[in-house]
Design an enzyme around this catalytic site. Structure first.
Site, PDB file in Angstrom:
ATOM      1  N   HIS B  28       0.559  -1.184   0.223  1.00 34.40           N
ATOM      2  CA  HIS B  28       0.512   0.067  -0.596  1.00 34.40           C
ATOM      3  C   HIS B  28       1.257   0.939   0.112  1.00 34.40           C
ATOM      4  O   HIS B  28       1.169   1.740   0.741  1.00 34.40           O
ATOM      5  CB  HIS B  28      -1.081   0.127   0.806  1.00 34.40           C
ATOM      6  CG  HIS B  28      -0.356   0.174   2.542  1.00 34.40           C
ATOM      7  ND1 HIS B  28       0.012   0.570   3.804  1.00 34.40           N
ATOM      8  CD2 HIS B  28      -0.892  -1.185   2.773  1.00 34.40           C
ATOM      9  CE1 HIS B  28       0.329   0.462   4.144  1.00 34.40           C
ATOM     10  NE2 HIS B  28      -0.414  -0.524   4.593  1.00 34.40           N
ATOM     11  N   HIS B  82      -2.506  -8.323  15.202  1.00 30.28           N
ATOM     12  CA  HIS B  82      -3.053  -7.369  14.762  1.00 30.28           C
ATOM     13  C   HIS B  82      -3.762  -7.827  13.914  1.00 30.28           C
ATOM     14  O   HIS B  82      -3.528  -8.768  13.481  1.00 30.28           O
ATOM     15  CB  HIS B  82      -1.601  -7.392  14.347  1.00 30.28           C
ATOM     16  CG  HIS B  82      -1.522  -5.616  13.346  1.00 30.28           C
ATOM     17  ND1 HIS B  82      -2.490  -4.723  13.477  1.00 30.28           N
ATOM     18  CD2 HIS B  82      -0.495  -5.614  12.804  1.00 30.28           C
ATOM     19  CE1 HIS B  82      -2.212  -3.798  12.877  1.00 30.28           C
ATOM     20  NE2 HIS B  82      -0.683  -4.340  12.056  1.00 30.28           N
ATOM     21  N   GLU B  84      -4.488  -6.558  11.722  1.00 28.85           N
ATOM     22  CA  GLU B  84      -4.730  -5.935  10.101  1.00 28.85           C
ATOM     23  C   GLU B  84      -4.079  -6.729   9.082  1.00 28.85           C
ATOM     24  O   GLU B  84      -4.191  -8.201   9.445  1.00 28.85           O
ATOM     25  CB  GLU B  84      -2.914  -5.584   9.465  1.00 28.85           C
ATOM     26  CG  GLU B  84      -2.936  -4.363   8.461  1.00 28.85           C
ATOM     27  CD  GLU B  84      -1.703  -3.011   8.219  1.00 28.85           C
ATOM     28  OE1 GLU B  84      -1.032  -3.073   9.227  1.00 28.85           O
ATOM     29  OE2 GLU B  84      -1.767  -2.184   7.531  1.00 28.85           O
ATOM     30  N   ASP B  86      -2.720  -8.247   6.712  1.00 29.20           N
ATOM     31  CA  ASP B  86      -1.296  -9.166   6.165  1.00 29.20           C
ATOM     32  C   ASP B  86      -0.945 -10.219   7.547  1.00 29.20           C
ATOM     33  O   ASP B  86      -0.647 -10.930   7.492  1.00 29.20           O
ATOM     34  CB  ASP B  86      -0.047  -8.044   6.079  1.00 29.20           C
ATOM     35  CG  ASP B  86       0.045  -7.157   7.096  1.00 29.20           C
ATOM     36  OD1 ASP B  86      -0.681  -6.879   8.162  1.00 29.20           O
ATOM     37  OD2 ASP B  86       0.858  -6.486   7.360  1.00 29.20           O
ATOM     38  N   HIS B 148       1.209  -0.349  15.434  1.00 30.44           N
ATOM     39  CA  HIS B 148       0.783   0.648  14.899  1.00 30.44           C
ATOM     40  C   HIS B 148      -0.082   0.723  14.318  1.00 30.44           C
ATOM     41  O   HIS B 148      -1.080   1.860  13.621  1.00 30.44           O
ATOM     42  CB  HIS B 148       1.316   0.528  13.229  1.00 30.44           C
ATOM     43  CG  HIS B 148       0.919  -0.033  12.408  1.00 30.44           C
ATOM     44  ND1 HIS B 148       0.579   0.583  11.142  1.00 30.44           N
ATOM     45  CD2 HIS B 148       1.825  -1.274  12.126  1.00 30.44           C
ATOM     46  CE1 HIS B 148       1.237  -0.601  10.629  1.00 30.44           C
ATOM     47  NE2 HIS B 148       0.698  -1.715  10.904  1.00 30.44           N
ATOM     48  N   ASP B 167       4.053  -6.571  14.579  1.00 31.10           N
ATOM     49  CA  ASP B 167       4.556  -5.292  13.399  1.00 31.10           C
ATOM     50  C   ASP B 167       6.230  -5.145  13.876  1.00 31.10           C
ATOM     51  O   ASP B 167       6.841  -4.170  13.807  1.00 31.10           O
ATOM     52  CB  ASP B 167       3.644  -4.416  13.211  1.00 31.10           C
ATOM     53  CG  ASP B 167       3.168  -5.061  11.691  1.00 31.10           C
ATOM     54  OD1 ASP B 167       3.278  -6.284  11.244  1.00 31.10           O
ATOM     55  OD2 ASP B 167       2.192  -4.266  10.967  1.00 31.10           O
ATOM     56  N   TYR B 195      11.300   0.364   7.994  1.00 28.64           N
ATOM     57  CA  TYR B 195      10.380   0.556   8.581  1.00 28.64           C
ATOM     58  C   TYR B 195      10.132   0.631   9.097  1.00 28.64           C
ATOM     59  O   TYR B 195       8.596   1.319   9.719  1.00 28.64           O
ATOM     60  CB  TYR B 195      10.503  -1.608   8.586  1.00 28.64           C
ATOM     61  CG  TYR B 195       8.990  -1.871   9.376  1.00 28.64           C
ATOM     62  CD1 TYR B 195       8.392  -2.738   7.930  1.00 28.64           C
ATOM     63  CD2 TYR B 195       8.494  -1.480  10.069  1.00 28.64           C
ATOM     64  CE1 TYR B 195       7.031  -3.473   8.361  1.00 28.64           C
ATOM     65  CE2 TYR B 195       7.340  -2.143  10.722  1.00 28.64           C
ATOM     66  CZ  TYR B 195       6.827  -3.267   9.861  1.00 28.64           C
ATOM     67  OH  TYR B 195       5.173  -3.975  10.633  1.00 28.64           O
ATOM     68  N   HIS B 228       7.198  -9.569  10.347  1.00 29.53           N
ATOM     69  CA  HIS B 228       7.605  -9.630   9.580  1.00 29.53           C
ATOM     70  C   HIS B 228       9.163  -9.720   9.303  1.00 29.53           C
ATOM     71  O   HIS B 228      10.053  -8.754  10.081  1.00 29.53           O
ATOM     72  CB  HIS B 228       7.139  -7.910   8.369  1.00 29.53           C
ATOM     73  CG  HIS B 228       5.984  -7.635   8.283  1.00 29.53           C
ATOM     74  ND1 HIS B 228       5.323  -8.803   7.635  1.00 29.53           N
ATOM     75  CD2 HIS B 228       4.773  -7.123   9.013  1.00 29.53           C
ATOM     76  CE1 HIS B 228       4.050  -8.340   7.260  1.00 29.53           C
ATOM     77  NE2 HIS B 228       4.076  -7.355   8.530  1.00 29.53           N
TER      78      HIS B 228
END
Ligand SMILES: [Fe+2]
Ligand SMILES: [Fe+2]
Lengths: 53, 403
Positions: B28, B82, B84, B86, B148, B167, B195, B228
């Site tokens: 994104h 999290h 999100e 991903d 985040h 993250d 990052y 990640h």
């Protein structure tokens, strides 16, 4: 005056400090913040705040 | 028949069961030049617990790695650190295929998971700082709001001293190596900084607080397992130390000159500014937007004191690539920058003024008025660029002393 916590991001509104960057003078209670005021950290409205325990 | 994808053992009872995304380059708007991984972890023992999942298209890869450890057995619980996509994108598939009895998440995580997947998921909320035994295995959960996302939390497994940091302390880096000690340091530092600069920068004060909190809790961390990039089994304090440093946004004698140009006039001005800075001891990163991506600009700004932005004027506006980058950078809330705007124009000349206003609106301390040159900068225009750079250099050195 009571402190209020943003449920979304954890920001604490402290009436003693106000939010001067956004034109809120020290000594402004949470109730007296205008409805247009948003959390300076994450941007959500007053309805997302809870009184701090 | 063995599973096509195998889990990787991380500690006595923890396995990596994530997926490697070799192809992703656009996350994104963040250019992930080295791809990424979506790390999910399986905790085994008295019960089987999955910590996070992967992006939806990678579900089969994750499932195969899970099966490589537990065969056809199900899992007891999923912890969603999290929401999100991903990390939670494959959550509904994981629920259908692995049949967990419950899903643990933070209060804001429950809201986000409901908003993404409807109310069909059976969610159980864990509180900040809560310790809980899940099927005989103890865990502690810490909310990391806005690091985040509002839902973000981390999970600590005291038995194996593993911190599942979602993250946190991650990086976008696809590799066959699973551990950071198998990867060159420069790559870890580059991708870690990228990052941080692109995801965490706006929340720098919260990063500082989180690191203090982890210290005060005296958590012993033998394994740092982010969602990640590589897992840390050696030197687990290294990425948190770098985060603590980056969060301070302490400026160096370095400037970023970012610009977009039509017929090289703005570029010529940028070169004059670069010359002026370098002559005065400031190292300059020259970043024409025809070549550089917004996420690289954000990375270079992380430790820069100077921020010079230029655009020629097109139809009474700054160039669209410049508007893109400035909007993006503004959202990242960079701190401790000083700089100036510049740009060429033909007849109206709004571009450099608009850049100036954007820089000002993000709190950059302006060194001077915007420099504008008609059509092609002449010797005087270029001299003004050098002078501005010289003044800026002096102020940058004073500014660095202060910070
Ligand atoms: Fe995320
Ligand atoms: Fe992520």
């Amino acid at each position: 005056m009571k402190k209020y916590v943003c449920e979304v991001c954890g920001y604490v509104y402290d009436p003693a400090q106000g939010d001067e960057e956004n034109g809120i003078a020290p000594g402004t209670s949470f109730e007296d913040l205008p409805d247009s005021w948003v959390c300076p950290m994450c941007g959500v409205g007053k309805s997302e705040f809870e009184p701090q325990e | 028949m063995s599973e096509p994808f195998q889990a990787v053992k991380v500690s006595e009872r923890v396995y990596w069961v994530g997926a490697v995304d070799w192809n992703i380059r656009d996350f994104h708007g963040y250019q992930t030049g080295r791809g990424s991984t979506y790390n999910a972890f399986l905790v085994t023992g008295e019960s089987n617990i999955l910590i996070d999942t992967v992006k939806k298209p990678f579900f089969d890869e994750m499932l195969s790695r899970v099966r490589s450890v537990i065969g056809d057995a199900g899992i007891d619980c999923i912890v969603s650190n999290h929401a999100e996509l991903d990390h939670a994108g494959a959550l509904p598939d994981a629920v259908r295929n692995l049949g967990p009895k419950k899903i643990l998440t933070s209060k804001m995580g429950a809201r986000a998971l409901h908003d993404h997947f409807g109310t069909g998921l059976d969610l159980s909320i864990v509180k900040d700082g809560e310790s809980r035994s899940i099927g005989g295995i103890d865990f502690t959960f810490l909310e990391t709001k806005m690091l985040h996302w509002p839902d973000s939390m981390v999970t600590y497994l005291p038995g194996d001293r593993v911190l599942f940091s979602q993250d946190g302390f991650g990086m976008h880096l696809a590799s066959t190596e699973r551990f950071s000690d198998e990867i060159p340091n420069e790559i870890l530092e580059q991708e870690g900084a990228k990052y941080f600069a692109n995801i965490l920068l706006p929340f720098s004060p919260l990063v500082t607080k989180l690191i203090e909190r982890i210290k005060s809790l005296d958590l012993r961390i033998d394994i740092l397992a982010p969602d990640h990039g590589p897992i840390w089994r050696k030197d687990t304090g290294r990425m948190p130390e770098l985060w603590a440093k980056w969060a301070l946004q302490k400026p160096k004698a370095k400037a970023v000159i970012v610009f977009d140009s039509m017929w090289q006039s703005t570029e010529t001005m940028a070169k004059a500014i670069a010359e002026g800075l370098v002559e005065n001891g400031i190292s300059a990163r020259f970043m024409p937007l025809q070549v550089f991506h917004r996420s690289d600009v954000a990375t270079e700004l992380l430790d820069a004191a100077g921020f010079f932005a230029g655009s020629s004027t097109l139809n009474k506006h700054l160039l669209p690539r410049m508007a893109d980058v400035l909007t993006y950078i503004k959202g990242l809330k960079p701190r401790n920058k000083m700089g100036a705007a510049f740009g060429s124009f033909g007849w109206s000349g709004e571009g450099s003024q608009q850049v100036h206003e954007m820089l000002e609106s993000m709190g950059v301390e302006m060194v001077g008025a915007p420099l504008a040159a008609r059509y092609v900068p002449d010797a005087n225009d270029l001299e003004s660029c050098r002078q501005l750079a010289t003044q800026a250099a002096t102020r940058i050195f004073e500014h660095i002393e202060d910070k």
